[in-house]
Design an enzyme around this catalytic site. Structure first.
Site, PDB file in Angstrom:
ATOM      1  N   ASP A 357      55.600   0.106  33.467  1.00  0.00           N
ATOM      2  CA  ASP A 357      56.444   0.696  32.420  1.00  0.00           C
ATOM      3  C   ASP A 357      56.278   2.207  32.346  1.00  0.00           C
ATOM      4  O   ASP A 357      55.866   2.732  31.325  1.00  0.00           O
ATOM      5  CB  ASP A 357      56.058   0.046  31.077  1.00  0.00           C
ATOM      6  CG  ASP A 357      56.916   0.542  29.931  1.00  0.00           C
ATOM      7  OD1 ASP A 357      58.047   0.949  30.188  1.00  0.00           O
ATOM      8  OD2 ASP A 357      56.444   0.507  28.780  1.00  0.00           O
ATOM      9  N   HIS A 563      51.576   6.197  28.532  1.00  0.00           N
ATOM     10  CA  HIS A 563      53.016   6.401  28.774  1.00  0.00           C
ATOM     11  C   HIS A 563      53.930   6.294  27.560  1.00  0.00           C
ATOM     12  O   HIS A 563      55.158   6.327  27.729  1.00  0.00           O
ATOM     13  CB  HIS A 563      53.500   5.479  29.902  1.00  0.00           C
ATOM     14  CG  HIS A 563      53.457   4.013  29.596  1.00  0.00           C
ATOM     15  ND1 HIS A 563      52.547   3.167  30.167  1.00  0.00           N
ATOM     16  CD2 HIS A 563      54.200   3.252  28.780  1.00  0.00           C
ATOM     17  CE1 HIS A 563      52.760   1.942  29.725  1.00  0.00           C
ATOM     18  NE2 HIS A 563      53.750   1.955  28.875  1.00  0.00           N
TER      19      HIS A 563
HETATM   20 ZN   LIG Z   1      54.715   0.312  27.939  1.00  0.00          ZN
END
Ligand SMILES: [Zn+2]
Length: 1012
Positions: A357, A563
């Site tokens: 991700d 992130h």
């Molecule tokens: Zn994530």
């Protein structure tokens, strides 16, 4: 025999309804409500009515659910079902619970899809303690006050739905899974596939039997032959690996992530106890470390499961960091601290990068991953691309320097799959490599505190292991998957190659959102480099240096590179925490730096140049030193003087003679290198490279123009910036005032002030004697909502591509939107510089603290500030400072890289009075375009010196490395500083040829006495 052909859709509807209304109740044939008590702690429990409200935002409530188990149930499977008021469809983004045993140890999480707690029926009594967290649900894409403890309020958010003791009928439970799998397979088969009507008929017969009062066991015998029909030979092979993608912070603060990990990890271990075939892949060393500190008993159980092969550490990084924004050295330390952690606690070195991700992947990553011991890479985020579909699922990803990593994008396009026939059919349909590969990966399990994999997923996997109409499903690991692909490749399969960056065609706003968080990170990155460099220098001088003295500080910063933190996509609480962390670490590092320099140079004034390039430039000092050169009294009372400082060294502060002076006249300013003119609006209308005789700006297009655009992303406000937002930027009109703040001969400064709506900006054009660049210092008071502010530099340079600085190198991006792949790159990431160049001449826009850039329309545009409202409604309000620079140059990139470093890493002036003897550079590296990223003492306390360097301009460069003492041995190492190959040392000096963009971790042993 079929007498009447009923409508197919009607039968499908019948299946859905009857499974829910008639089969589901077979699972729990008996139930008894439990008594419930609740309180803020276990000592404050009071009777609690089921169906009451509970839970203010971010609060903790303890529940105790008790009741006698009837004697007649003692040989049955008995469970407690607790529903805290869950929304079944958003596991992880709401309330959660942790079940603790009588000793307080975590047993399992409580989640929307995991509400059952097995109990021992023979004990005669159920007594369940739950630590429940009332984390708020956020309205999607809407501003919310829930994201900060200060504004969240105290309204109770959840209604406790039930706490029941139930008997589980294993046959009823199994029948439910049988029917759901067969129904799922039937619906995925093509209408013309003859297996579809056959399965439909089997399901009808099963439901007829249920309606007729057959037992679950009897009904199972009807469907058993269909479930026993194997998949065909050569069918696609799916390796399913359990996973829980837990964002280290996002719509909850780190404080809550710690508990999310405890709940999810406890559930994973519990599921392993009950299912020996179950395998769970788990990344992010930081999350393990939280669990180790908070719940040591649970951590010990994880270690047992790692040893048993059921729990698999993956990723080899401290967190699943953003890949665009951290420096190259930060990415190295993510791997070093991650791999070291897994090695220390589990004896495991990860071979797979695991970052499903992350919002884009620069072309320098393959080299970094490979050097970190991870030649395999799993992600899938590019399936979110808004413009172009990425053509591969399994491929060699080739980076800047030619390094390759074997890469897989799970074709299920999801890292939180549920192992359903629908997902498997989707994977098979999407998979782009059928021509040469027969396998793909599916990471399954609810993330973000949803509890990870469930027993229902395992029940489906068991039935789908070898079932007609579906790919084969095997529980396994990413390593199992890659080993299979490597075998296919070894047998000659044509593995495709993708060369260059994996640009993410969405979430471009994350290059600019929450800019204070980004600058805090950048400040710490630079300070780490300085503190390590001078510690290494001190070490060579004989001081005792602990190689791990910065480990805790590094880890604090690495965590904030997660992130959703560094990209600016979290709630206000998370960004307040991040800014506090960077401030604390930054202050600590500043103090260490001052202390270190004081031990090396106890008295006197000197220059500390941490850059890998020599510099000759103007600095401001409290009192001008003696020397040959002129000085200038500045408006703030300090003196400007021109100095020289060798690379990576301390140098005496003495004024030298610059080769030219700054002259400021009416609406123009010049030194011997650059001449600039501005108009009555305060915009630059001419910038001339004096030595090359080139005008930088196109006629009639002013530069350094501030542009404002309404910024309303369609969906993810903090994440996205839309193409039309960029296109709709409008120049901010005329200056309120233009003043000459410094008038030479060493520094010229012209300040332009503008007010626009609620915001103000002061732009200072700064030209220094001897400097080849014009600095543009921007001081912004930013109070707009949902706007993007940019600065635009039209340039009269004809080039198809622009070169953008990234970690350990540079990538080229288009300056035009000719194809859909070009057009999608309307906002790109660059560290330190963006350069457009003809073969012999170019202009770079440098920065000391911005990342988002636009390259279209004959201009370089720098994104300065946004102000998204979701998920943090107060994002980016307030004061911001940044310096950009225009730098004209001749052929090649090496001068750009060097000048960009000089702007980003200022020369430090330390102390006062004349310095005594100063140490020379701890390391001297020759070779144009070679950048030194880190100089440090080796982690293994051997006293060796470690120098990380890279070729930054795309050339093949012969370089030599020398130290103040003779080098006796030298080797190229992996990132963990383990030697991989040895170099010849000649006369105490190492000679190396670097490939274009090659990254090298060089380890050197120095002669304790010898001088080189
Ligand atoms: Zn994530």
């Amino acid at each position: 025999m079929l007498l009447v052909h009923a409508d197919r859709e009607l039968i499908e509807e019948r299946i859905t309804r009857e499974v829910f209304e008639r089969v589901l109740p077979l699972v729990h044939p008996q139930r008894i409500p439990l008594s419930v008590e609740a309180g803020a702690s276990l000592d404050e429990l009071a009777p609690f009515e089921v169906a009451s409200q509970w839970g203010a935002p971010w609060g903790t409530t303890w529940f105790r659910c008790t009741g006698d188990i009837p004697g007649g149930w003692s040989d049955q499977r008995v469970e407690v079902i607790i529903d805290l008021g869950f929304d079944a469809d958003s596991a992880g983004f709401q309330c959660e619970g942790l079940v603790r045993d009588a000793d307080g140890k975590p047993m399992q999480g409580l989640h929307p899809r995991r509400m059952a707690i097995p109990v021992d029926a023979a004990s005669g009594r159920a007594d369940i303690v739950v630590e429940a967290a009332s984390n708020p649900m956020f309205p999607q894409f809407q501003p919310s006050a829930l994201g900060s403890l200060d504004t969240a309020g105290d309204k109770q958010l959840y209604r406790f739905r039930r706490a029941d003791l139930v008997v589980v009928d294993p046959q009823g439970e199994a029948l439910l899974h049988d029917l759901s799998v067969l129904d799922g397979v039937m619906r995925e088969l093509a209408f013309r596939d003859q297996r579809r009507p056959r399965l439909l008929r089997v399901l009808e017969r099963a439901l007829d039997a249920v309606a007729g009062g057959a037992s679950a066991g009897e009904v199972r015998r009807i469907v058993a032959p269909a479930l026993a029909t194997p998949a065909g030979a050569g069918v696609h092979h799916v390796i399913a690996t359990g996973h829980a993608h837990i964002d280290t912070a996002w719509l909850w603060p780190i404080r809550e992530t710690v508990r999310k990990c405890i709940r999810t990890f406890a559930s994973a271990v519990d599921l392993m106890d009950r299912h020996r075939e179950y395998v769970f892949s788990c990344s992010q060393a930081q999350q393990y470390e939280w669990v180790r500190q908070q719940e040591p008993a649970l951590f010990e159980r994880i270690k047992e499961k790692v040893a048993a092969g059921q729990w698999v550490p993956v990723g080899g990084m401290w967190v699943e960091a953003d890949m665009n924004l951290p420096s190259g050295e930060s990415l190295v330390r993510q791997i070093v601290h991650g791999q070291r952690y897994f090695e220390e606690h589990f004896g495991v070195t990860c071979r797979e990068v695991w970052i499903p991700d992350v919002f884009g992947y620069p072309a320098s990553l393959p080299q970094i991953y490979a050097a970190g011991g991870m030649p395999r890479f799993v992600t899938q985020k590019l399936s979110w691309n808004r413009t172009n579909r990425f053509p591969h699922h399994t491929f060699w990803w080739e980076g800047l320097d030619g390094s390759r990593v074997l890469t897989h994008f799970p074709p299920v396009d999801n890292y939180g799959a549920e192992i359903t026939p629908k997902e498997l059919a989707y994977s098979m349909e999407r998979f782009a490599e059928h021509a040469w590969s027969n396998r793909s990966l599916i990471p399954y399990g609810y993330g973000d505190g949803g509890g990870g994999p469930t027993r229902e997923m395992l029940a489906r996997a068991e039935r789908l292991a070898d079932l007609d109409g579906m790919p084969r499903v095997e529980l396994g690991t990413a390593a199992d998957f890659f080993a299979g692909v490597e075998a296919e490749a070894a047998a000659g399969a044509p593995v495709p190659v993708w060369r260059g960056e994996l640009y993410f065609e969405t979430h471009r706003g994350t290059l600019t959102s929450q800019i204070r968080t980004k600058l805090g990170n950048r400040r710490c990155e630079k300070l780490f480099r300085e503190v390590e460099l001078w510690a290494a220098t001190a070490s060579v001088l004989g001081h005792d240096i602990d190689p791990h003295e910065l480990d805790d500080l590094w880890r604090d910063v690495l965590t904030q590179q997660f992130h959703d933190i560094l990209p600016g996509s979290s709630i206000a609480w998370v960004h307040a925490d991040a800014e506090d962390t960077f401030e604390r670490v930054g202050t600590d590092l500043e103090q260490r730096l001052a202390d270190r320099l004081a031990t090396m140079v106890p008295s006197g004034a000197f220059l500390a140049n941490p850059a890998s390039q020599e510099r000759r430039e103007v600095v401001a000092v409290a009192t001008a030193p003696g020397g040959a050169g002129p000085t200038q009294r500045l408006a703030d009372g300090r003196d400007a003087c021109f100095v020289t400082a060798p690379a990576l060294a301390l140098a005496p502060l003495s004024a030298a003679e610059p080769h030219d002076k700054v002259v400021v006249t009416d609406r123009s300013m010049a030194n011997g290198n650059v001449a600039v003119c501005w108009d009555l609006d305060g915009h630059l209308v001419s910038v001339i490279d004096v030595t090359r005789g080139r005008e930088l700006l196109p006629a009639g297009r002013p530069a350094a123009v501030l542009e404002l655009a309404a910024d309303h992303p369609v969906r993810y406000d903090a994440w996205d910036v839309e193409s039309w937002t960029i296109e709709n930027g409008v120049p901010i009109p005329a200056a309120e005032s233009i003043t000459v703040d410094e008038a030479g001969p060493l520094v010229g400064v012209v300040a332009v002030r503008r007010t626009f709506g609620p915001s103000t900006a002061t732009v200072r054009y700064v030209l220094r004697a001897g400097s080849p660049r014009l600095d543009i210092e921007i001081s912004l008071d930013w109070h707009h909502d949902e706007h993007l502010l940019s600065m635009v530099f039209p340039l009269d340079v004809h080039a198809d591509t622009a070169t953008c600085g990234v970690q350990f190198g540079a990538v080229k991006r288009p300056t035009h939107a000719s194809t859909s792949w070009d057009a999608a790159k309307f906002e790109v990431c660059a560290h330190r510089y963006v350069d457009v160049a003809e073969p012999d001449f170019g202009v770079a826009v440098l920065n000391n603290g911005r990342y988002g850039h636009g390259l279209f329309g004959g201009a370089i545009r720098v994104s300065l500030a946004r102000a998204a409202k979701y998920p943090d409604p107060g994002a980016d309000q307030g004061h911001h400072d940044v310096t950009l620079a225009l730098f004209p140059h001749g052929a090649g990139l090496a001068d750009v890289v060097a000048e960009a470093e000089r702007l980003d890493v200022p020369l430090r002036v330390v102390g006062d009075g004349a310095a005594d003897v100063l140490p020379g550079p701890v390391v001297t590296v020759t070779g144009r375009g070679v950048e030194v990223d880190a100089v440090k003492v080796a982690d293994d306390s051997s006293g060796d010196l470690v120098v990380r360097l890279h070729e930054a301009a795309g050339n093949r460069v012969a370089t030599t490395v020398a130290a103040p003492r003779r080098i006796t041995a030298a080797s190229a190492c992996d990132l963990m500083e383990t030697p991989q190959r040895h170099f010849e040392v000649s006369d105490g000096i190492v000679a190396i040829t670097l490939r274009p963009f090659e990254l090298m971790t060089l380890r050197m042993t120095l002669d304790p006495a010898g001088v080189s």
